[in-house]
Scaffold this motif. Structure first.
Motif, short mmCIF file in Angstrom:
data_model
loop_
_atom_site.label_atom_id
_atom_site.label_comp_id
_atom_site.label_asym_id
_atom_site.label_seq_id
_atom_site.Cartn_x
_atom_site.Cartn_y
_atom_site.Cartn_z
N LEU A 124 2.08 8.93 -6.69
CA LEU A 124 2.59 10.29 -6.47
C LEU A 124 3.71 10.62 -7.45
O LEU A 124 3.84 11.76 -7.89
N LEU A 125 4.52 9.63 -7.82
CA LEU A 125 5.65 9.85 -8.73
C LEU A 125 5.29 9.67 -10.20
O LEU A 125 6.17 9.43 -11.02
N ASN A 126 4.03 9.79 -10.53
CA ASN A 126 3.56 9.73 -11.92
C ASN A 126 3.71 8.36 -12.56
O ASN A 126 4.06 8.26 -13.73
N GLN A 127 3.48 7.31 -11.83
CA GLN A 127 3.40 5.95 -12.37
C GLN A 127 2.01 5.40 -12.07
O GLN A 127 1.86 4.46 -11.30
N PRO A 128 0.95 6.01 -12.64
CA PRO A 128 -0.40 5.67 -12.21
C PRO A 128 -0.81 4.23 -12.53
O PRO A 128 -1.49 3.60 -11.72
N PHE A 129 -0.42 3.69 -13.67
CA PHE A 129 -0.87 2.34 -14.03
C PHE A 129 -0.30 1.31 -13.07
O PHE A 129 -1.02 0.49 -12.51
N VAL A 130 1.00 1.37 -12.85
CA VAL A 130 1.65 0.42 -11.94
C VAL A 130 1.16 0.67 -10.51
O VAL A 130 0.89 -0.27 -9.76
N GLY A 131 1.03 1.93 -10.13
CA GLY A 131 0.57 2.27 -8.79
C GLY A 131 -0.85 1.78 -8.52
O GLY A 131 -1.13 1.23 -7.45
N LEU B 258 0.82 -1.20 0.00
CA LEU B 258 0.00 0.00 0.00
C LEU B 258 0.86 1.26 0.00
O LEU B 258 0.59 2.21 -0.74
N LEU B 259 1.91 1.28 0.80
CA LEU B 259 2.82 2.42 0.85
C LEU B 259 3.52 2.61 -0.50
O LEU B 259 3.56 3.73 -1.04
N VAL B 260 4.03 1.54 -1.07
CA VAL B 260 4.72 1.62 -2.37
C VAL B 260 3.75 2.07 -3.46
O VAL B 260 4.11 2.88 -4.33
N ALA B 261 2.51 1.58 -3.42
CA ALA B 261 1.52 1.97 -4.43
C ALA B 261 1.23 3.46 -4.39
O ALA B 261 1.18 4.12 -5.43
N HIS B 262 1.07 4.01 -3.20
CA HIS B 262 0.81 5.45 -3.10
C HIS B 262 2.02 6.27 -3.54
O HIS B 262 1.86 7.33 -4.15
N ILE B 263 3.20 5.80 -3.25
CA ILE B 263 4.40 6.51 -3.70
C ILE B 263 4.49 6.49 -5.23
O ILE B 263 4.82 7.50 -5.86
N LEU B 264 4.17 5.35 -5.84
CA LEU B 264 4.21 5.25 -7.30
C LEU B 264 3.18 6.18 -7.96
O LEU B 264 3.47 6.80 -8.99
#
Length: 105
Positions: free
Chosen positions: A43-50, A35-41
């Motif tokens: 935020l960093l403009n990786q919406p599909f992977v996030g 969950l933490l990694v998904a929100h960081i992704l």
């Protein structure tokens, strides 16, 4: 955002079966990290992977937490416990996009 719910809907029954055979505490730690990694992704403009990872972690959290609540809460208070749990999830789902929008603005 519908992609996240699609992944969560598909994976939740599979994770529910896994919960029967695995340690709930260990899986709870995994979904928190995902969950933490998904929100960081996101935020960093990786919406599909996030969003994929967010759906994955939500499916894992639903399977782990909902099945584990019966061991913590007395039987006569299960309805209230599930209601509070779902309310907390909904509050989080409402506030999280607002916080991300503020941080990205």
């Amino acid at each position: 955002i519908a992609f996240m719910w699609l992944i969560s809907g598909i994976l939740t029954p599979i994770f529910g079966i896994m919960i029967d055979y695995e340690d709930k505490d260990q899986l709870s730690v995994y979904f928190q990290i995902y969950l933490l990694v998904a929100h960081i992704l996101v935020l960093l403009n990786q919406p599909f992977v996030g969003l994929f990872l967010l759906g994955f972690s939500l499916a894992l959290s639903f399977a782990a937490i909902y099945t584990g609540i019966i061991y913590v809460i007395p039987v006569n208070a299960l309805g209230k416990a599930y209601g509070i749990l779902i309310s907390m999830y909904n509050i989080g789902f409402t506030i999280s996009p607002l916080v991300v929008g503020i941080l990205r603005a």
